[in-house]
Enzyme design. Structure first.
Site, PDB file in Angstrom:
ATOM      1  N   HIS A 189       0.866  -1.010  -0.078  1.00 17.22           N
ATOM      2  CA  HIS A 189       0.165  -0.108   0.164  1.00 17.22           C
ATOM      3  C   HIS A 189       1.002   1.178  -0.069  1.00 17.22           C
ATOM      4  O   HIS A 189       1.737   1.385   0.779  1.00 17.22           O
ATOM      5  CB  HIS A 189      -0.937  -0.035   1.269  1.00 17.22           C
ATOM      6  CG  HIS A 189      -1.725   1.354   1.452  1.00 17.22           C
ATOM      7  ND1 HIS A 189      -2.276   1.902   0.303  1.00 17.22           N
ATOM      8  CD2 HIS A 189      -1.900   2.030   2.451  1.00 17.22           C
ATOM      9  CE1 HIS A 189      -2.970   3.017   0.864  1.00 17.22           C
ATOM     10  NE2 HIS A 189      -2.567   3.187   2.166  1.00 17.22           N
ATOM     11  N   TYR A 219       8.912 -12.531 -22.249  1.00 18.12           N
ATOM     12  CA  TYR A 219       9.851 -11.621 -21.704  1.00 18.12           C
ATOM     13  C   TYR A 219      10.861 -11.993 -20.651  1.00 18.12           C
ATOM     14  O   TYR A 219      10.499 -12.850 -19.769  1.00 18.12           O
ATOM     15  CB  TYR A 219       9.198 -10.528 -21.499  1.00 18.12           C
ATOM     16  CG  TYR A 219      10.212  -9.173 -20.779  1.00 18.12           C
ATOM     17  CD1 TYR A 219      10.870  -8.356 -21.741  1.00 18.12           C
ATOM     18  CD2 TYR A 219      10.241  -8.971 -19.368  1.00 18.12           C
ATOM     19  CE1 TYR A 219      11.804  -7.365 -21.030  1.00 18.12           C
ATOM     20  CE2 TYR A 219      11.022  -8.271 -18.907  1.00 18.12           C
ATOM     21  CZ  TYR A 219      11.908  -7.463 -19.766  1.00 18.12           C
ATOM     22  OH  TYR A 219      12.671  -6.401 -19.171  1.00 18.12           O
ATOM     23  N   ASP A 272       1.751  -4.529 -20.694  1.00 19.52           N
ATOM     24  CA  ASP A 272       2.890  -5.650 -20.373  1.00 19.52           C
ATOM     25  C   ASP A 272       2.462  -5.931 -18.887  1.00 19.52           C
ATOM     26  O   ASP A 272       2.257  -6.887 -18.528  1.00 19.52           O
ATOM     27  CB  ASP A 272       4.388  -5.280 -20.404  1.00 19.52           C
ATOM     28  CG  ASP A 272       4.810  -4.912 -22.044  1.00 19.52           C
ATOM     29  OD1 ASP A 272       4.378  -5.355 -22.877  1.00 19.52           O
ATOM     30  OD2 ASP A 272       5.823  -4.171 -21.874  1.00 19.52           O
ATOM     31  N   HIS A 331      -7.902   7.520  -1.664  1.00 20.24           N
ATOM     32  CA  HIS A 331      -6.902   6.968  -0.730  1.00 20.24           C
ATOM     33  C   HIS A 331      -5.548   6.786  -1.386  1.00 20.24           C
ATOM     34  O   HIS A 331      -4.772   7.575  -1.231  1.00 20.24           O
ATOM     35  CB  HIS A 331      -7.670   5.722  -0.254  1.00 20.24           C
ATOM     36  CG  HIS A 331      -6.898   5.083   0.907  1.00 20.24           C
ATOM     37  ND1 HIS A 331      -7.483   3.923   1.516  1.00 20.24           N
ATOM     38  CD2 HIS A 331      -5.658   5.204   1.460  1.00 20.24           C
ATOM     39  CE1 HIS A 331      -6.362   3.625   2.578  1.00 20.24           C
ATOM     40  NE2 HIS A 331      -5.515   4.636   2.397  1.00 20.24           N
ATOM     41  N   HIS A 335       0.778   5.810  -0.843  1.00 22.98           N
ATOM     42  CA  HIS A 335       0.137   6.908  -1.084  1.00 22.98           C
ATOM     43  C   HIS A 335       0.880   7.831  -2.327  1.00 22.98           C
ATOM     44  O   HIS A 335       0.875   9.072  -2.195  1.00 22.98           O
ATOM     45  CB  HIS A 335       0.014   7.876   0.107  1.00 22.98           C
ATOM     46  CG  HIS A 335      -1.048   7.510   0.999  1.00 22.98           C
ATOM     47  ND1 HIS A 335      -0.896   7.835   2.473  1.00 22.98           N
ATOM     48  CD2 HIS A 335      -1.860   6.305   1.002  1.00 22.98           C
ATOM     49  CE1 HIS A 335      -1.596   6.952   3.147  1.00 22.98           C
ATOM     50  NE2 HIS A 335      -2.394   6.050   2.427  1.00 22.98           N
TER      51      HIS A 335
END
Length: 215
Positions: free
Chosen positions: A90, A209, A115, A155, A92
């Site tokens: 997580h 790849y 991709d 958020h 910001h």
């Protein structure tokens, strides 16, 4: 896993994805109904493997001297409902969170997005911190997407991966394309990539790849 998760938090700082104590990385412990996550409110330069905390899949503290991250319930919900996920991140981060504040998905207008994300980076619902509402929104949004990243409205960014490193990579790439597409929109309307080409690019990147083990 404590060592891995601790080291990966440095990548959030190195890639300018976090400020002060915001953001977190977690990693599922293989073979156990447990995960490791950052302690709440501890400065990044004070993090050590020993300061990481261990929680069960209900978000309860199992081992550690600190309270777990305020986002623990969201991480726990993802691990309970997405057994293939081994890492959650997580942040910001600035540009991606700006898209989230506008309640707008990032359109797939770059081959790098095709991709890595297999299409747009979707927007998830608004949810308050404190219970598993954020986790519910993450799972509900990503279940119909190839994207390992979701922008939770008002958020920030949540990403998933097969392990914590993959989830951190997705967070880094999310911010990179969020910035590029934002800049492109200052110049005009970015051109969308046709879905068939997105599918071909995604398949190549995921299956061809990079270095592959000999068969």
């Amino acid at each position: 896993m404590r060592e891995i998760v601790c080291e990966l938090h440095a990548e959030l700082v190195r890639n300018n994805l976090v400020a002060w104590t915001a953001g977190n990385v977690s990693g599922r412990i293989p073979g156990e109904d447990l995960f490791v996550i950052k302690p709440s409110g501890v400065s990044y330069d004070e993090l050590t493997p020993a300061s990481m905390v261990v929680c069960d899949l209900d978000g309860n503290l199992v081992e550690g001297e600190h309270a777990p991250s305020s986002d623990t319930a969201a991480h726990a919900y993802v691990y309970r409902h997405m057994p293939e996920v081994g890492g959650v991140v997580h942040t910001h981060s600035t540009y991606a969170s700006a898209w989230a504040s506008r309640n707008e998905a990032i359109p797939c207008v770059l081959t790098a997005m095709a991709d890595e994300f297999g299409g747009e980076i979707p927007i998830g619902p608004f949810a308050l911190i404190g219970d598993d509402s954020i986790g519910q929104g993450i799972v509900r949004t990503l279940k119909d997407h190839r994207s390992p990243a979701v922008l939770m409205r008002n958020h920030g960014v949540f990403t998933i991966g097969k392990d914590p490193r993959a989830a951190v990579k997705a967070a880094v790439m999310c911010e990179d394309v969020a910035r590029t597409v934002h800049i492109a929109r200052q110049l005009g309307d970015p051109l969308p990539i046709p879905q068939a080409d997105i599918d071909r690019l995604y398949d190549r990147y995921q299956n061809v790849y990079g270095q592959r083990s000999p068969r």
